[in-house]
Motif scaffolding. Structure first.
Motif, PDB file in Angstrom:
ATOM      1  N   ILE A 107       6.579  29.390  17.921  1.00 58.31           N
ATOM      2  CA  ILE A 107       4.486  29.690  18.094  1.00 58.31           C
ATOM      3  C   ILE A 107       4.699  27.777  18.084  1.00 58.31           C
ATOM      4  O   ILE A 107       3.831  27.675  19.450  1.00 58.31           O
ATOM      5  CB  ILE A 107       4.141  29.604  16.964  1.00 58.31           C
ATOM      6  N   VAL A 108       5.158  27.235  17.811  1.00 55.89           N
ATOM      7  CA  VAL A 108       5.258  25.931  17.876  1.00 55.89           C
ATOM      8  C   VAL A 108       5.939  25.277  19.439  1.00 55.89           C
ATOM      9  O   VAL A 108       5.250  24.297  19.805  1.00 55.89           O
ATOM     10  CB  VAL A 108       6.248  25.213  16.628  1.00 55.89           C
ATOM     11  N   TRP A 109       6.826  25.579  19.477  1.00 53.77           N
ATOM     12  CA  TRP A 109       7.738  25.694  21.048  1.00 53.77           C
ATOM     13  C   TRP A 109       6.777  26.013  22.313  1.00 53.77           C
ATOM     14  O   TRP A 109       6.268  24.639  22.908  1.00 53.77           O
ATOM     15  CB  TRP A 109       8.739  25.880  20.916  1.00 53.77           C
ATOM     16  N   ALA A 110       5.888  26.761  21.928  1.00 54.70           N
ATOM     17  CA  ALA A 110       4.841  27.391  23.318  1.00 54.70           C
ATOM     18  C   ALA A 110       4.021  26.637  23.206  1.00 54.70           C
ATOM     19  O   ALA A 110       3.178  26.439  24.066  1.00 54.70           O
ATOM     20  CB  ALA A 110       4.450  29.176  22.425  1.00 54.70           C
ATOM     21  N   LYS A 111       3.583  25.889  22.435  1.00 54.42           N
ATOM     22  CA  LYS A 111       2.524  24.551  22.700  1.00 54.42           C
ATOM     23  C   LYS A 111       2.687  23.835  23.158  1.00 54.42           C
ATOM     24  O   LYS A 111       0.911  23.102  23.591  1.00 54.42           O
ATOM     25  CB  LYS A 111       1.599  24.926  21.059  1.00 54.42           C
TER      26      LYS A 111
ATOM     27  N   GLU B 174       3.456  23.926  25.787  1.00 56.28           N
ATOM     28  CA  GLU B 174       3.477  23.974  27.074  1.00 56.28           C
ATOM     29  C   GLU B 174       1.968  23.603  28.293  1.00 56.28           C
ATOM     30  O   GLU B 174       2.156  23.600  29.555  1.00 56.28           O
ATOM     31  CB  GLU B 174       3.067  26.328  27.460  1.00 56.28           C
TER      32      GLU B 174
END
Length: 217
Positions: A174-178, A180
């Motif tokens: 979830i953190v990494w997807a932010k 984008e």
């Protein structure tokens, strides 16, 4: 100026195929794993006209050829097609299947690089040295390696970023997807400061040697 125009024309065929087949592969694999969105919109096709984005497929690759001519950089032209729509929520296992949908694009580029290597071997046997077909085949290998390497950078929304999200534990994913919304600017920064060129210079030679095994030259 004429040399630059000829250079753009020689790059055109492999770049167009590399970008459009990359996108079609995403849609095809998404359909395999349960999301028919791209299929219903007619985007699982080998017709490049269905995928061409005027900026990403034409202007950006052409601009990179010009930039390389001026700066001496070696990173092959890259760009993007109109993104194939994928509704990850319709995949059977959304987080796990995201890996296969994302990996399909780079895999398509690697497969194309192998095909160009085979065609290079045929061109060497059938053409005179310096033939334009030899140039096109060599650049087909280079551009597909370049696009594969670029897309495997683990920054969303690049394929490598989506692969990372699919593999990370849910909280870290979830953190990494932010990242984008900022991914495009990160990639431009890497390109501007020459980091992508450094990575390509390290990765491309061994990959090219491997691909030449398929050419028989």
């Amino acid at each position: 100026m004429n040399d630059i125009l000829i250079n753009i024309v020689i790059w055109a065929i492999p770049v167009l195929l590399a970008i459009t087949l990359h996108e079609a592969a995403h849609g095809y694999v998404a359909r395999m794993f349960g999301d028919p969105t791209a299929h219903l919109m007619g985007r699982i096709t080998l017709n490049p006209l269905k995928h061409v984005d005027p900026v990403g497929t034409l202007l950006v690759p052409g601009g990179i050829v010009l930039m390389n001519a001026v700066t001496g950089a070696s990173f092959p032209p890259f760009g993007w097609a109109k993104a194939v729509p994928v509704d990850f929520s319709r995949l059977r296992r959304p987080k796990a299947d995201m890996f296969w949908v994302a990996a399909a694009g780079p895999a398509a580029n690697f497969a194309q690089a192998i095909i160009w290597a085979v065609l290079l071997g045929l061109a060497v046997r059938m053409s005179a040295p310096g033939s334009v077909w030899l140039e096109i085949c060599q650049r087909g290998m280079l551009v597909n390696i370049g696009l594969m390497v670029l897309n495997l950078i683990p920054v969303p929304p690049l394929d490598g970023g989506r692969i990372a999200v699919s593999l990370l534990p849910i909280r870290q994913a979830i953190v990494w997807a932010k990242i984008e919304p900022y991914g495009f600017f990160i990639v431009i920064g890497l390109l501007y400061f020459g980091m992508l060129d450094i990575v390509y210079r390290l990765v491309a030679p061994p990959l090219m040697r491997f691909l030449l095994l398929f050419s028989g030259v």
